[in-house]
Design a protein around this motif. Structure first.
Motif, PDB file in Angstrom:
ATOM      1  N   ALA A   1       0.438  30.322 -25.490  1.00 10.73           N
ATOM      2  CA  ALA A   1       1.060  29.638 -26.685  1.00 10.73           C
ATOM      3  C   ALA A   1       0.752  28.235 -26.870  1.00 10.73           C
ATOM      4  CB  ALA A   1       2.500  29.950 -26.812  1.00 10.73           C
ATOM      5  N   PRO A   2       0.067  27.541 -27.992  1.00 10.53           N
ATOM      6  CA  PRO A   2      -0.257  26.217 -28.033  1.00 10.53           C
ATOM      7  C   PRO A   2       0.945  25.438 -28.138  1.00 10.53           C
ATOM      8  CG  PRO A   2      -1.339  27.470 -29.849  1.00 10.53           C
ATOM      9  CD  PRO A   2      -0.443  28.378 -29.242  1.00 10.53           C
ATOM     10  N   THR A   3       1.053  24.557 -27.308  1.00 12.70           N
ATOM     11  CA  THR A   3       2.401  23.878 -26.740  1.00 12.70           C
ATOM     12  C   THR A   3       2.257  22.233 -26.659  1.00 12.70           C
ATOM     13  OG1 THR A   3       2.936  25.814 -25.658  1.00 12.70           O
ATOM     14  CG2 THR A   3       4.210  23.892 -25.084  1.00 12.70           C
ATOM     15  N   MET A   4       3.455  21.542 -27.024  1.00 14.44           N
ATOM     16  CA  MET A   4       3.330  20.266 -26.716  1.00 14.44           C
ATOM     17  C   MET A   4       4.216  19.887 -25.548  1.00 14.44           C
ATOM     18  SD  MET A   4       3.125  18.704 -30.740  1.00 14.44           S
ATOM     19  CE  MET A   4       4.814  19.205 -31.195  1.00 14.44           C
ATOM     20  N   LEU A   5       3.800  19.256 -24.591  1.00 13.44           N
ATOM     21  CA  LEU A   5       4.874  18.924 -23.476  1.00 13.44           C
ATOM     22  C   LEU A   5       4.855  17.272 -23.632  1.00 13.44           C
ATOM     23  CD1 LEU A   5       3.459  21.128 -20.692  1.00 13.44           C
ATOM     24  CD2 LEU A   5       5.398  21.309 -22.061  1.00 13.44           C
ATOM     25  N   ILE A   6       6.086  16.820 -23.562  1.00 12.35           N
ATOM     26  CA  ILE A   6       6.227  15.299 -23.700  1.00 12.35           C
ATOM     27  C   ILE A   6       6.620  14.685 -22.431  1.00 12.35           C
ATOM     28  CG2 ILE A   6       7.235  13.394 -24.989  1.00 12.35           C
ATOM     29  CD1 ILE A   6       6.898  15.836 -27.284  1.00 12.35           C
ATOM     30  N   GLY A   7       6.139  13.697 -21.894  1.00 12.60           N
ATOM     31  CA  GLY A   7       6.831  13.280 -20.648  1.00 12.60           C
ATOM     32  C   GLY A   7       6.280  11.825 -20.473  1.00 12.60           C
ATOM     33  N   ARG A   8       6.497  11.365 -19.055  1.00 14.11           N
ATOM     34  CA  ARG A   8       6.112   9.896 -18.618  1.00 14.11           C
ATOM     35  C   ARG A   8       5.699  10.066 -17.212  1.00 14.11           C
ATOM     36  NH1 ARG A   8      11.672   9.415 -19.888  1.00 14.11           N
ATOM     37  NH2 ARG A   8      13.105  10.068 -18.361  1.00 14.11           N
ATOM     38  N   PRO A   9       4.585   9.186 -17.074  1.00  9.94           N
ATOM     39  CA  PRO A   9       4.176   9.420 -15.564  1.00  9.94           C
ATOM     40  C   PRO A   9       5.127   9.184 -14.191  1.00  9.94           C
ATOM     41  CG  PRO A   9       2.732   7.844 -16.839  1.00  9.94           C
ATOM     42  CD  PRO A   9       4.135   8.062 -17.675  1.00  9.94           C
ATOM     43  N   LEU A  10       4.848   9.618 -13.378  1.00 11.85           N
ATOM     44  CA  LEU A  10       5.738   9.572 -11.979  1.00 11.85           C
ATOM     45  C   LEU A  10       5.319   8.242 -11.482  1.00 11.85           C
ATOM     46  CD1 LEU A  10       6.182  13.034 -10.555  1.00 11.85           C
ATOM     47  CD2 LEU A  10       8.089  11.796 -11.512  1.00 11.85           C
ATOM     48  N   ARG A  11       6.426   7.428 -10.951  1.00 10.07           N
ATOM     49  CA  ARG A  11       5.865   6.346 -10.186  1.00 10.07           C
ATOM     50  C   ARG A  11       5.455   6.856  -8.804  1.00 10.07           C
ATOM     51  NH1 ARG A  11       6.941   1.761 -13.068  1.00 10.07           N
ATOM     52  NH2 ARG A  11       8.420   2.383 -14.803  1.00 10.07           N
TER      53      ARG A  11
ATOM     54  N   SER B   1       0.819  13.205  -4.286  1.00 13.43           N
ATOM     55  CA  SER B   1      -0.498  13.522  -3.618  1.00 13.43           C
ATOM     56  C   SER B   1      -1.465  12.600  -4.369  1.00 13.43           C
ATOM     57  CB  SER B   1      -0.796  14.917  -3.858  1.00 13.43           C
ATOM     58  OG  SER B   1      -2.392  15.324  -3.910  1.00 13.43           O
ATOM     59  N   PRO B   2      -2.643  12.207  -3.687  1.00 13.63           N
ATOM     60  CA  PRO B   2      -3.786  11.526  -4.112  1.00 13.63           C
ATOM     61  C   PRO B   2      -4.403  12.451  -5.125  1.00 13.63           C
ATOM     62  CG  PRO B   2      -4.211  11.919  -1.823  1.00 13.63           C
ATOM     63  CD  PRO B   2      -2.544  12.256  -1.953  1.00 13.63           C
ATOM     64  N   TYR B   3      -4.326  13.476  -5.040  1.00 17.40           N
ATOM     65  CA  TYR B   3      -5.063  14.477  -5.835  1.00 17.40           C
ATOM     66  C   TYR B   3      -4.638  15.011  -7.105  1.00 17.40           C
ATOM     67  CZ  TYR B   3      -6.784  15.297  -1.191  1.00 17.40           C
ATOM     68  OH  TYR B   3      -7.286  14.806   0.128  1.00 17.40           O
ATOM     69  N   VAL B   4      -3.332  14.286  -7.506  1.00 23.35           N
ATOM     70  CA  VAL B   4      -2.776  14.853  -8.829  1.00 23.35           C
ATOM     71  C   VAL B   4      -2.420  13.347  -9.378  1.00 23.35           C
ATOM     72  CG1 VAL B   4      -2.339  17.239  -7.959  1.00 23.35           C
ATOM     73  CG2 VAL B   4      -0.332  15.518  -7.797  1.00 23.35           C
ATOM     74  N   SER B   5      -2.198  13.481 -10.762  1.00 20.45           N
ATOM     75  CA  SER B   5      -1.377  12.582 -11.306  1.00 20.45           C
ATOM     76  C   SER B   5      -0.247  13.304 -11.916  1.00 20.45           C
ATOM     77  CB  SER B   5      -2.071  12.026 -12.714  1.00 20.45           C
ATOM     78  OG  SER B   5      -3.329  11.528 -12.005  1.00 20.45           O
ATOM     79  N   GLY B   6       1.001  12.878 -11.566  1.00 20.69           N
ATOM     80  CA  GLY B   6       2.381  13.730 -11.899  1.00 20.69           C
ATOM     81  C   GLY B   6       3.150  13.059 -12.990  1.00 20.69           C
ATOM     82  N   TYR B   7       3.718  13.783 -13.679  1.00 24.88           N
ATOM     83  CA  TYR B   7       4.741  13.304 -14.994  1.00 24.88           C
ATOM     84  C   TYR B   7       5.926  14.131 -14.770  1.00 24.88           C
ATOM     85  CZ  TYR B   7      -0.025  11.884 -16.413  1.00 24.88           C
ATOM     86  OH  TYR B   7      -1.172  11.309 -16.597  1.00 24.88           O
ATOM     87  N   GLU B   8       7.096  13.403 -15.213  1.00 24.56           N
ATOM     88  CA  GLU B   8       8.267  14.065 -15.407  1.00 24.56           C
ATOM     89  C   GLU B   8       8.314  14.567 -17.134  1.00 24.56           C
ATOM     90  OE1 GLU B   8      11.514  11.772 -14.561  1.00 24.56           O
ATOM     91  OE2 GLU B   8      12.968  13.498 -14.931  1.00 24.56           O
TER      92      GLU B   8
END
Ligand SMILES: C[S@@+](CC[C@H](N)C(=O)[O-])C[C@H]1O[C@@H](n2cnc3c(N)ncnc32)[C@H](O)[C@@H]1O
Length: 407
Positions: A397-407, A330-337
């Motif tokens: 809870a303080p958390t780290m999420l690691i990922g990469r941008p969706l194309r 969607s144009p309204y979000v940046s998506g990540y896996e």
């Protein structure tokens, strides 16, 4: 010289800033400004020394000042317009950028508005785009130099047939002959940005009353305006440009939706709206995908709409990160896996990034006090891979999420 021009120029002679501006409008001033079109600010001293051999010192100072303002203004107006226009330091700071002003003008024009009273016109950022949309404009400001600059800009852009500029206090203007009013109060004073809407000039209560009297109206406000300050008669729109929220506007009158909130993304013009505040969205575990809504969507409290559209949930009830198990575009979000979820711990993050050979790290945060720059500095990144880390809270809870941008 007629009586009005004679009195204007004698007043200008008493005011050094107006006298300097008048000198810039002479053929000699215009020629000097043209010579400064492509000058390098780093060479300003040498340029000034060279020009002073040909031109009066005061004119050179005024022209260099104007050239600097034009350079700054190019980011808002584009170089082509900026180098034809004139600015004051406050004028360039407070002016609406072209893309936003054009969007607003198009909404008015789309409803058949043919004339607008632009109350607080500044150097003319909005008046120019209203005129370019074919609307005739009465542009009012009480500052005499600003008025002269606005008039010069209307002329320089060939819009003086559509823009009448008047020096007056807007509270004394009869806007009843116009199809619509536009009010952009000054939100900066001698001590910087003003946060109290009643300290705007004119105050927000005056601007709202003027808007409610008109058949249609738009009122520019700070994007951080508390939602409680928005009356039920207004449609509120938050506008972002390239992902940065630039401003909010309240719309009144026929053709707008009272009580509705809207997010508009420029330059695409994608626009999302909900008729009334949406119910709180569900909250749940982090799925395979994470979505970061555009700032305009967040400000307009439309994150719940995104949650519904992607069939997802929030990662925390207080945080505007949306998650889902299926990919959503969607144009309204940046998506990540999302590839990893860890409790917040910078040592563990460093070890993981080393193991993954991450040389380029994008750090994003919501609900964390940690500074992204500090995180990047402590990671000692090396390797061919890129990653994004989100520092946030998941179910508190303080958390780290690691990922990469969706194309
Ligand atoms: C935010 S700026 C307007 C910027 C303009 N929309 C643009 O895009 O260039 C606000 C302007 O309101 C003017 N102003 C403030 N109070 C006023 C009043 N009571 N009457 C007329 N002008 C006023 C200031 O001089 C200033 O130029």
């Amino acid at each position: 010289m007629d009586r009005v021009n004679a009195s204007t120029s004698s007043a200008a002679a008493d005011d050094p800033a107006r006298a300097a501006f008048a000198a810039l409008r002479t053929p000699e001033g215009e020629q000097l400004l043209a010579e400064l079109r492509d000058h390098d600010p780093a060479d300003e001293l040498a340029t000034a020394t060279r020009l002073r051999r040909t031109y009066p010192t005061e004119l050179v100072s005024a022209a260099l000042g104007q050239a600097r303002l034009r350079q700054r203004a190019a980011a808002k107006f584009g170089a082509e317009d900026a180098y034809r226009m004139f600015f004051t330091p406050n004028g360039v700071e407070q002016a609406t950028r072209t893309s936003v002003a054009a969007h607003r003008a198009a909404r008015f024009a789309g409803l058949g508005v043919r004339s607008v009273a632009d109350l607080c016109c500044g150097i003319g950022g909005d008046a120019i785009e209203l005129a370019r949309a074919g609307i005739s404009v009465l542009a009012v400001d009480r500052d005499p130099l600003t008025v002269e600059v606005a008039r010069a800009n209307a002329g320089a852009l060939g819009l003086d047939g559509l823009i009448e500029v008047r020096c007056a206090d807007v509270t004394e203007i009869d806007a009843s002959p116009y199809d619509a009013v536009f009010v952009d109060p000054a939100r900066r004073g001698g001590r910087g940005r003003i946060f109290d809407p009643e300290a705007y000039s004119p105050p927000l209560s005056w601007a709202t009353a003027a808007a409610l009297r008109a058949p249609r109206a738009a009122l520019k406000i700070a994007p951080g305006v508390p939602h409680e300050a928005i009356g039920p008669e207004a449609e509120a729109e938050w506008i972002s440009v390239g992902g940065d929220v630039k401003e909010a506007v309240l719309w009144y009158g026929e053709g707008f939706a009272p009580g509705a909130f809207r997010a508009t993304l420029l330059p695409s013009g994608a626009t999302l709206t909900a008729p009334a505040p949406l119910p709180a969205p569900p909250v749940g575990p982090v799925g395979r995908y994470l979505y970061e809504p555009d700032g305009a969507v967040i400000r307009a409290h439309l994150v719940a709409d995104i949650v519904e559209r992607c069939g997802g949930r929030l990662v925390d009830e207080t945080i505007a990160y949306v998650t889902s198990d299926e990919p959503y575009s969607s144009p309204y979000v940046s998506g990540y896996e999302i590839t990893d979820q860890l409790p917040f711990n910078l040592k563990k993050l460093k070890a993981l990034l080393r193991e993954r050979e991450v040389g380029v790290l994008t750090v994003k945060k919501r609900g964390s006090a940690v500074e992204p720059e500090e995180v990047r500095r402590r990671m000692k990144l090396a390797g061919p891979n890129a990653a994004t880390v989100f520092l946030t809270r998941v179910a508190g809870a303080p958390t780290m999420l690691i990922g990469r941008p969706l194309r």
